[in-house]
Design an enzyme around this catalytic site. Sequence first.
Site, PDB file in Angstrom:
ATOM      1  N   HIS A  62      -2.467  30.889  41.883  1.00  0.00           N
ATOM      2  CA  HIS A  62      -3.221  30.886  43.133  1.00  0.00           C
ATOM      3  C   HIS A  62      -3.684  32.310  43.443  1.00  0.00           C
ATOM      4  O   HIS A  62      -2.915  33.248  43.330  1.00  0.00           O
ATOM      5  CB  HIS A  62      -2.359  30.330  44.268  1.00  0.00           C
ATOM      6  N   LEU A 112     -19.057  26.586  48.773  1.00  0.00           N
ATOM      7  CA  LEU A 112     -20.320  25.982  49.193  1.00  0.00           C
ATOM      8  C   LEU A 112     -21.465  26.970  48.972  1.00  0.00           C
ATOM      9  O   LEU A 112     -22.583  26.596  48.621  1.00  0.00           O
ATOM     10  CB  LEU A 112     -20.219  25.614  50.677  1.00  0.00           C
ATOM     11  N   ASP A 113     -21.152  28.243  49.156  1.00  0.00           N
ATOM     12  CA  ASP A 113     -22.185  29.275  49.003  1.00  0.00           C
ATOM     13  C   ASP A 113     -22.536  29.526  47.544  1.00  0.00           C
ATOM     14  O   ASP A 113     -23.575  30.110  47.247  1.00  0.00           O
ATOM     15  CB  ASP A 113     -21.744  30.574  49.679  1.00  0.00           C
ATOM     16  N   ASP A 142      -7.647  24.423  40.785  1.00  0.00           N
ATOM     17  CA  ASP A 142      -8.639  25.492  40.890  1.00  0.00           C
ATOM     18  C   ASP A 142      -9.718  25.192  41.918  1.00  0.00           C
ATOM     19  O   ASP A 142     -10.851  25.641  41.796  1.00  0.00           O
ATOM     20  CB  ASP A 142      -9.272  25.790  39.521  1.00  0.00           C
ATOM     21  N   ARG A 202      -8.656  30.993  30.138  1.00  0.00           N
ATOM     22  CA  ARG A 202      -9.630  30.110  29.473  1.00  0.00           C
ATOM     23  C   ARG A 202     -10.826  29.854  30.377  1.00  0.00           C
ATOM     24  O   ARG A 202     -10.676  29.745  31.597  1.00  0.00           O
ATOM     25  CB  ARG A 202      -8.987  28.749  29.154  1.00  0.00           C
ATOM     26  N   ASN A 204       2.773  27.018  35.818  1.00  0.00           N
ATOM     27  CA  ASN A 204       1.480  26.680  35.207  1.00  0.00           C
ATOM     28  C   ASN A 204       0.348  26.874  36.215  1.00  0.00           C
ATOM     29  O   ASN A 204      -0.816  26.950  35.854  1.00  0.00           O
ATOM     30  CB  ASN A 204       1.481  25.238  34.667  1.00  0.00           C
ATOM     31  N   ALA A 205       0.689  26.970  37.495  1.00  0.00           N
ATOM     32  CA  ALA A 205      -0.304  27.177  38.548  1.00  0.00           C
ATOM     33  C   ALA A 205      -0.586  28.665  38.724  1.00  0.00           C
ATOM     34  O   ALA A 205       0.264  29.502  38.464  1.00  0.00           O
ATOM     35  CB  ALA A 205       0.219  26.614  39.861  1.00  0.00           C
TER      36      ALA A 205
HETATM   37  P1  IMP Z   1       0.425  21.773  31.809  1.00  0.00           P
HETATM   38  O1  IMP Z   1       0.546  21.542  33.276  1.00  0.00           O
HETATM   39  O2  IMP Z   1       0.576  23.229  31.429  1.00  0.00           O
HETATM   40  O3  IMP Z   1       1.307  20.860  31.021  1.00  0.00           O
HETATM   41  O4  IMP Z   1      -1.080  21.386  31.382  1.00  0.00           O
HETATM   42  C1  IMP Z   1      -1.564  20.044  31.458  1.00  0.00           C
HETATM   43  C2  IMP Z   1      -3.011  20.046  31.937  1.00  0.00           C
HETATM   44  O5  IMP Z   1      -3.059  20.483  33.288  1.00  0.00           O
HETATM   45  C3  IMP Z   1      -3.936  20.993  31.160  1.00  0.00           C
HETATM   46  O6  IMP Z   1      -5.219  20.411  31.113  1.00  0.00           O
HETATM   47  C4  IMP Z   1      -3.974  22.248  32.033  1.00  0.00           C
HETATM   48  O7  IMP Z   1      -5.146  22.984  31.836  1.00  0.00           O
HETATM   49  C5  IMP Z   1      -3.925  21.620  33.401  1.00  0.00           C
HETATM   50  N1  IMP Z   1      -3.358  22.517  34.443  1.00  0.00           N
HETATM   51  C6  IMP Z   1      -2.050  22.764  34.682  1.00  0.00           C
HETATM   52  N2  IMP Z   1      -1.912  23.604  35.729  1.00  0.00           N
HETATM   53  C7  IMP Z   1      -3.155  23.866  36.176  1.00  0.00           C
HETATM   54  C8  IMP Z   1      -3.653  24.656  37.262  1.00  0.00           C
HETATM   55  O8  IMP Z   1      -2.925  25.269  38.038  1.00  0.00           O
HETATM   56  N3  IMP Z   1      -5.006  24.690  37.413  1.00  0.00           N
HETATM   57  C9  IMP Z   1      -5.836  23.981  36.595  1.00  0.00           C
HETATM   58  N4  IMP Z   1      -5.418  23.233  35.564  1.00  0.00           N
HETATM   59  C10 IMP Z   1      -4.075  23.171  35.355  1.00  0.00           C
HETATM   60 MG    MG Z   2      -5.421  27.772  39.605  1.00  0.00          MG
END
Ligand code: IMP
Ligand code: MG
Length: 305
Positions: A43, A281-282, A13, A252, A40-41
């Site tokens: 963008h 930065l802003d 993030d 969350r 899980n990402a």
């Molecule tokens: P998981 O990758 O879903 O197994 O989560 C493991 C940890 O990585 C948790 O604390 C998630 O919140 C964090 N996490 C996984 N992917 C991201 C992402 O893209 N951005 C921020 N935190 C992430």
């Molecule tokens: Mg993200």
Amino acid sequence: MPCVVVVGGFFGDEGKGKIIAYLARQYNPMIAARGGVGPNAGHTFVLNGKTYKVRMLPSAALNDSTRLLLGPGVLINPQILLDEIRNFEAQDRVFVDSTCGIINNDHIEKDNAEYPKTRLGTTGTGTGPANSDRALRTLRIAKEVPELFEYIEDVSNAINYSLDKKERVIIEGTQGTFLSLYHGEYPFVTSKDVTSSAVCSDVGVGPKRIDEVLLVFKSYVTRVGQGPLKNEIDNDEARKRGWTEYGSVTGRQRRAAPFDMDLALRSIRLNSATQLALTKLDVAFPSCKGSDIVDRSTSLNMHII
Ligand code: IMP
Ligand code: MG
């Protein structure tokens, strides 16, 4: 350029999506290849006032002339990927490696159990259980999924061939350095390494082919899920400073802390960074808003975005 790998400096993030989308429009790369964990990402990038989000496609998706590749280290949720391909009308330029792992409902269910969802704070998207099956060598891979058949490609070959021709390539990481399974604070980490070396391995490119490692930091630190966060501030203080953020995948609220120089220096070493990008930065310093700065390494006139 010609081959730049972009990774997150803290806990994800940091604004990688925005930086990659910007670079993609500036440099018009032939290929944007995604490494990292999987869906899980999330963008996010904005163009002409419209907000776009991707969880599977590379963040260069808006660039019509860029081929969008998913490396063999990336886990695929086929439904999410196919929806994004349709939304970005990218049918002709998305390619998936035949050995990308496939997430199924069973993985998602396991990821939403008390451990790991509550105790670790995972995203619940099934990536950890799928990588676990991959290590057991029971995971299905992309070439076994008929819906993906038309997108299958040898991603490592495609990138290396492009680099032989001196074409521009962006390799995109996901998450952030301190969510790495090896370099973060175990067990509060994601299910694999996510530093620059791992991201290159995810797409099948060796370390000597990389010209630039662009490490993205945010001007303050955020973290979602459990695990240590030095000098964490409470929600009220975060609101006062304008640092309140919500996760783009899970919704969350992100925990927040001031910029951590020790962590940043460690991250620079772990990734062998050659360039840094600093976002928001802003937000940390409102007087910076709209200022022009010069990136001396490339003589590029940059705008604080
Ligand atoms: P998981 O990758 O879903 O197994 O989560 C493991 C940890 O990585 C948790 O604390 C998630 O919140 C964090 N996490 C996984 N992917 C991201 C992402 O893209 N951005 C921020 N935190 C992430
Ligand atoms: Mg993200």
